[in-house]
Design an enzyme around this catalytic site. Structure first.
Site, PDB file in Angstrom:
ATOM      1  CD  GLU A  30     -32.256  -7.849  21.218  1.00 28.29           C
ATOM      2  OE1 GLU A  30     -32.165  -6.862  20.452  1.00 28.29           O
ATOM      3  OE2 GLU A  30     -33.340  -8.270  21.654  1.00 28.29           O
ATOM      4  CD  GLU A  37     -34.168  -4.779  14.500  1.00 29.03           C
ATOM      5  OE1 GLU A  37     -35.283  -4.407  14.889  1.00 29.03           O
ATOM      6  OE2 GLU A  37     -33.313  -5.305  15.241  1.00 29.03           O
TER       7      GLU A  37
END
Length: 403
Positions: free
Chosen positions: A212, A320
């Site tokens: 990520e 997010e």
């Protein structure tokens, strides 16, 4: 006897501190706790050959490339540093956007060193526990409950995480490149975060592997509201793994600081700032390389992974937020505005591409959209000549329609 105004003020300040900083800040600093903190600081902060003080308050240590934290990982004890990938993906038909980091104003690290943001005692004490410093909780990846086609917005099993994400099941994927719009979203509480990132993943459950990277605003981790370049990885469904330059990621670049502040940021209805991120699997060595702008930063060694040692099965892009008040928080995602507002107002990720088995970048297709609470945070996608495959994503969080 009634409390004096001074006593009341002291009590209010103390309660506010506890509410903002959480149990970690309230915990007493016992001798054992102090030893644990100092032990972790010694592990994270390697002896520098040079030090640069950044205008934003960061201290950047220039650590010899062979002494970086990556080699604390037991799988990398005898690792030989790979300075360059054996090849690059073909099809890089979009220009790379350069990035600027605030610490560059006061200097650069010398050759054969890597810049590492120094971890301070107060950084660790802001975490929910010493053990959880720099880690994520399980369930930190967007998951689909059901798919109704590429334009669906299926529900998400995310707990206190909310998403505005596009997902591409790729069968066998070997990387991705995309251009990320940079903003400074408002964070409602110290323990909340807001980020924009890509996920490269394979496996499931305790065998979930992820890579990520992107930008995030996270007061409890960085002590400010600046957007920062970050990386994260796990090989066991978030049981272990960590943010930034903990053990695992091997940095080779002496100019890009992971966890360093990114600037300048976009303004609503004004100038937009973007930067490119490319992650790809080296065909010969098998390592997963990270390039930010036009600069190779380093790599995640293939030996760290079980599933990603071969290839990725899913690649995702988007926003997010995390909050203990998920569904009620006013922490913003992206620009804090919804996708329908479009360019210059909603945040975007454009020129989204995927590396295929022939080591070629192609426009992502068949995107599935994930927005568990679309009235709080949402995502849309499209395709155009200048933007290629793109998404708009984000939202304000708590509002009259966000329940």
């Amino acid at each position: 006897m009634a409390p004096t105004p001074t006593c009341l003020l002291t009590l209010v300040v103390a309660l506010t501190f506890l509410l903002l900083e959480g149990p970690a800040a309230a915990a007493p600093m016992t001798a054992e706790r102090q030893r644990e903190v100092q032990s972790l600081l010694k592990q994270l902060n390697k002896p520098p050959l040079a030090t640069i003080e950044s205008p934003d308050g960061d201290i950047i240590d220039c650590v010899h490339i062979s002494k970086q934290p990556a080699f604390d990982h037991p799988l990398l004890k005898d690792h030989t540093i790979q300075m360059q990938p054996s090849s690059y993906p073909g099809g890089l038909y979009h220009d790379s956007h350069p990035i600027t980091q605030t610490w560059h104003q006061n200097g650069k690290c010398p050759e054969n060193t890597v810049p590492i943001r120094r971890t301070k005692e107060e950084d660790i004490l802001r975490a929910s526990s010493i053990r959880m410093y720099g880690k994520k909780s399980p369930g930190s990846i967007p998951n689909l409950n059901s798919i109704n086609g590429p334009s669906s917005t299926p529900s998400v099993t995310s707990g206190r995480h909310q998403y505005g994400v596009a997902s591409a099941p790729v069968g066998k994927g070997y990387g991705t490149k995309a251009t990320f719009n940079l903003w400074r979203p408002t964070i409602a509480r110290a323990g909340d975060f807001s980020l924009t990132q890509l996920w490269i993943s394979a496996g499931s459950g305790n065998d979930l592997n992820t890579i990520e990277t992107g930008w995030q605003v996270y007061l409890n981790l960085y002590a400010d509201n600046n957007p920062r370049l970050f990386i994260f990885w796990t090989n066991d469904g978030y049981q272990t793994g960590c943010y930034n330059l903990c053990s695992g990621f091997v940095q080779t670049n002496n100019q890009i600081a992971i966890a360093g502040t990114l600037s300048p940021v976009s303004t609503y209805g004004g100038t937009q700032y973007d930067f490119d991120i490319l992650v790809f699997k080296d065909q010969k060595g098998g390592n997963w390389w990270l390039q930010v702008g036009s600069s190779l930063v380093g790599y995640w060694p293939s030996s760290l992974f079980s599933q990603l040692a071969d290839s990725a099965s899913t690649i995702q892009w988007g926003g997010e937020i995390f909050s203990g008040d998920a569904g009620q928080t006013s922490t913003q995602m992206g620009s804090g505005h919804f996708p329908h507002e479009g360019f210059g107002k909603a945040s975007h990720i454009k020129n989204i591409q995927v590396v295929d088995s022939s080591n070629t970048l192609n426009p992502a297709s068949g995107l599935q959209l994930i927005a568990g609470q679309p009235h709080c945070y949402n995502v849309t996608n499209g395709n155009s000549g200048d933007f290629g495959t793109y998404i708009y994503y984000g939202g304000s969080g708590k509002n009259p329609n966000c329940q």
